[in-house]
Design a protein around this motif. Sequence first.
Motif, PDB file in Angstrom:
ATOM      1  N   TYR A  69       0.844  -1.154  -0.025  1.00 24.07           N
ATOM      2  CA  TYR A  69      -0.137   0.012   0.248  1.00 24.07           C
ATOM      3  C   TYR A  69       0.897   1.183  -0.012  1.00 24.07           C
ATOM      4  O   TYR A  69       0.505   2.296  -0.704  1.00 24.07           O
ATOM      5  CB  TYR A  69      -1.049   0.084   1.193  1.00 24.07           C
ATOM      6  CG  TYR A  69      -2.039  -1.164   1.174  1.00 24.07           C
ATOM      7  CD1 TYR A  69      -3.090  -1.075   0.322  1.00 24.07           C
ATOM      8  CD2 TYR A  69      -1.865  -2.309   1.882  1.00 24.07           C
ATOM      9  CE1 TYR A  69      -3.909  -1.745   0.062  1.00 24.07           C
ATOM     10  CE2 TYR A  69      -2.975  -3.094   1.933  1.00 24.07           C
ATOM     11  CZ  TYR A  69      -3.936  -3.025   0.623  1.00 24.07           C
ATOM     12  OH  TYR A  69      -4.887  -3.876   0.852  1.00 24.07           O
ATOM     13  N   PHE A  70       2.115   1.207   0.677  1.00 23.36           N
ATOM     14  CA  PHE A  70       2.927   2.265   0.740  1.00 23.36           C
ATOM     15  C   PHE A  70       3.562   2.550  -0.519  1.00 23.36           C
ATOM     16  O   PHE A  70       3.835   3.585  -0.924  1.00 23.36           O
ATOM     17  CB  PHE A  70       4.014   1.986   1.688  1.00 23.36           C
ATOM     18  CG  PHE A  70       4.883   3.155   1.773  1.00 23.36           C
ATOM     19  CD1 PHE A  70       4.364   4.365   2.588  1.00 23.36           C
ATOM     20  CD2 PHE A  70       6.251   3.158   1.529  1.00 23.36           C
ATOM     21  CE1 PHE A  70       5.256   5.428   2.748  1.00 23.36           C
ATOM     22  CE2 PHE A  70       7.217   4.215   1.772  1.00 23.36           C
ATOM     23  CZ  PHE A  70       6.664   5.557   2.301  1.00 23.36           C
ATOM     24  N   ALA A  71       3.676   1.292  -1.324  1.00 32.08           N
ATOM     25  CA  ALA A  71       4.372   1.380  -2.765  1.00 32.08           C
ATOM     26  C   ALA A  71       3.642   2.423  -3.565  1.00 32.08           C
ATOM     27  O   ALA A  71       3.929   2.623  -4.766  1.00 32.08           O
ATOM     28  CB  ALA A  71       4.706   0.016  -3.277  1.00 32.08           C
ATOM     29  N   LEU A  72       2.178   2.272  -3.358  1.00 33.36           N
ATOM     30  CA  LEU A  72       1.111   3.017  -4.249  1.00 33.36           C
ATOM     31  C   LEU A  72       1.511   4.579  -4.349  1.00 33.36           C
ATOM     32  O   LEU A  72       1.026   5.229  -5.266  1.00 33.36           O
ATOM     33  CB  LEU A  72      -0.275   2.884  -3.612  1.00 33.36           C
ATOM     34  CG  LEU A  72      -1.003   1.634  -3.956  1.00 33.36           C
ATOM     35  CD1 LEU A  72      -2.210   1.553  -3.090  1.00 33.36           C
ATOM     36  CD2 LEU A  72      -1.247   1.421  -5.356  1.00 33.36           C
ATOM     37  N   PRO A 120       7.242   5.980  -3.554  1.00 36.01           N
ATOM     38  CA  PRO A 120       8.156   6.381  -2.385  1.00 36.01           C
ATOM     39  C   PRO A 120       9.365   7.070  -2.947  1.00 36.01           C
ATOM     40  O   PRO A 120       9.870   8.080  -2.294  1.00 36.01           O
ATOM     41  CB  PRO A 120       8.619   5.293  -1.587  1.00 36.01           C
ATOM     42  CG  PRO A 120       7.662   4.367  -1.898  1.00 36.01           C
ATOM     43  CD  PRO A 120       6.979   4.584  -3.139  1.00 36.01           C
ATOM     44  N   ARG A 121       9.835   6.836  -4.201  1.00 37.58           N
ATOM     45  CA  ARG A 121      11.024   7.369  -4.650  1.00 37.58           C
ATOM     46  C   ARG A 121      10.781   8.777  -5.482  1.00 37.58           C
ATOM     47  O   ARG A 121      11.518   9.744  -5.096  1.00 37.58           O
ATOM     48  CB  ARG A 121      11.843   6.426  -5.645  1.00 37.58           C
ATOM     49  CG  ARG A 121      12.630   5.455  -5.149  1.00 37.58           C
ATOM     50  CD  ARG A 121      13.532   5.006  -6.330  1.00 37.58           C
ATOM     51  NE  ARG A 121      12.873   3.975  -7.332  1.00 37.58           N
ATOM     52  CZ  ARG A 121      13.405   3.485  -8.282  1.00 37.58           C
ATOM     53  NH1 ARG A 121      14.785   3.853  -8.484  1.00 37.58           N
ATOM     54  NH2 ARG A 121      12.690   2.498  -9.093  1.00 37.58           N
ATOM     55  N   VAL A 122       9.641   8.817  -5.826  1.00 34.07           N
ATOM     56  CA  VAL A 122       9.109  10.310  -6.228  1.00 34.07           C
ATOM     57  C   VAL A 122       8.876  11.160  -5.103  1.00 34.07           C
ATOM     58  O   VAL A 122       9.217  12.370  -5.102  1.00 34.07           O
ATOM     59  CB  VAL A 122       7.926  10.253  -7.077  1.00 34.07           C
ATOM     60  CG1 VAL A 122       7.553  11.458  -7.550  1.00 34.07           C
ATOM     61  CG2 VAL A 122       8.114   9.221  -8.496  1.00 34.07           C
ATOM     62  N   ILE A 157       2.583  13.640   1.391  1.00 29.98           N
ATOM     63  CA  ILE A 157       1.301  12.797   1.396  1.00 29.98           C
ATOM     64  C   ILE A 157       0.564  13.078   0.318  1.00 29.98           C
ATOM     65  O   ILE A 157      -0.064  12.248  -0.335  1.00 29.98           O
ATOM     66  CB  ILE A 157       0.696  12.815   2.583  1.00 29.98           C
ATOM     67  CG1 ILE A 157       1.383  12.170   4.006  1.00 29.98           C
ATOM     68  CG2 ILE A 157      -0.558  12.069   2.560  1.00 29.98           C
ATOM     69  CD1 ILE A 157       0.682  12.378   5.136  1.00 29.98           C
ATOM     70  N   GLY A 158       0.422  14.588  -0.103  1.00 24.35           N
ATOM     71  CA  GLY A 158      -0.388  15.030  -1.306  1.00 24.35           C
ATOM     72  C   GLY A 158       0.341  14.422  -2.552  1.00 24.35           C
ATOM     73  O   GLY A 158      -0.448  13.770  -3.583  1.00 24.35           O
ATOM     74  N   GLY A 159       1.643  14.431  -2.578  1.00 24.54           N
ATOM     75  CA  GLY A 159       2.362  13.738  -3.664  1.00 24.54           C
ATOM     76  C   GLY A 159       2.186  12.649  -3.769  1.00 24.54           C
ATOM     77  O   GLY A 159       1.819  11.610  -5.057  1.00 24.54           O
TER      78      GLY A 159
END
Lengths: 312, 56
Positions: free
Chosen positions: A20-23, A26-28, A61-63
């Motif tokens: 879910y975190f990968a959605l 994270p890199r961006v 979080i918005g990104g």
Amino acid sequence: MSDASIHSQVPENEASFGDYFALLKPRVMSLVVFTAMVGLLAAPGGVHPFIAFCAILFIAIGGGASGALNMWYDSDIDQVMSRTKSRPIPSGKVTREEAFAIGMTLSVMSVVMLGLATNWFAAGLLAFTIFFYVVIYTMWLKRWTPQNIVIGGAAGAFPPMVGWAAVTGGVSVESVLMFTLIFMWTPPHFWALCLFMKSDYKDAGVPMLHVTHGRAVTRNHILVYTLLLAAIAVSMAFTSIGGWIYLTVAVVMNAIFVAGAVSIWRRSDAQCEADNHKREKSFFGFSLLYLFLHFGAILAEVALAPYGLGGW
Amino acid sequence: MNFPEQHELHKRRFGRNLGVALALAAFVVLLLGLTVVKVTRGDFEPASVQQGATNG
């Protein structure tokens, strides 16, 4: 509903929290966090450290939420491209509906919380960023025009402006220049990637410039955007967020970046195939360092200013 | 009263549930922190009071 019926509905590759975190890409998100932080710290006037932390978190979080909505809409394309095949939706770990729900919830939450923590101008700018990335870029431009990455790149360029607005409540020449730096950096960065990931976009039917107009035209575009970028990057040194450190970094990095773009521009397809796109790959890798050092130099100017070393 | 044996599903989803719980707990802490900072700085005072504080 019995335990047995619950059990039967569980997908084979069940999602972990990490999926879910990968959605949230994270890199961006790390780029968003870094540039937003620089925008926030470089802005005139102070902000409480905890509010600064919250502002950067909500911008991130918005990104991330816009990344989840991008994965929701683009799951059909992601399934085809080898680079994106292992993302949570195409790999069957997360459903499209879940990604949509997470994206929408986090979008609203991040905008409202940024508004409450800082000001509603910054929150509005964050809302516009999410709208721009999801609706303008993902839904509209990406599948329609080979200039998708040029205009869509604006979405990734907003975070430092949002960070700046979180402190000042507005925009200024400096924040617009930080926006323009990322905006002009995105096309050469992404088109370099496209040059050595050719078949991926073609298979997915995404009208990237190298698919619709060929690799020679893409090389021309990389050169033109790199030259324009160099002018903007160096000119930023003479604003209130610039100084000797930034000017030195900008001159050196842009000289190398322009040299790289010229070298790519002079190459033929045969040369690229012969060395397996070595220069394109190194140009792409350098572009990441390029952006990091430019924003790092702005940060250094801010950090050293109290000691009389940063700024002009 | 006996509680039914925990389903295999619950064990498998423990990590995910723990992640959600920690995220929610962090959000609550964040809200508390924001409230403390805002109240301490007088952000919720009426504009007239804030103006008075500025003018000394």
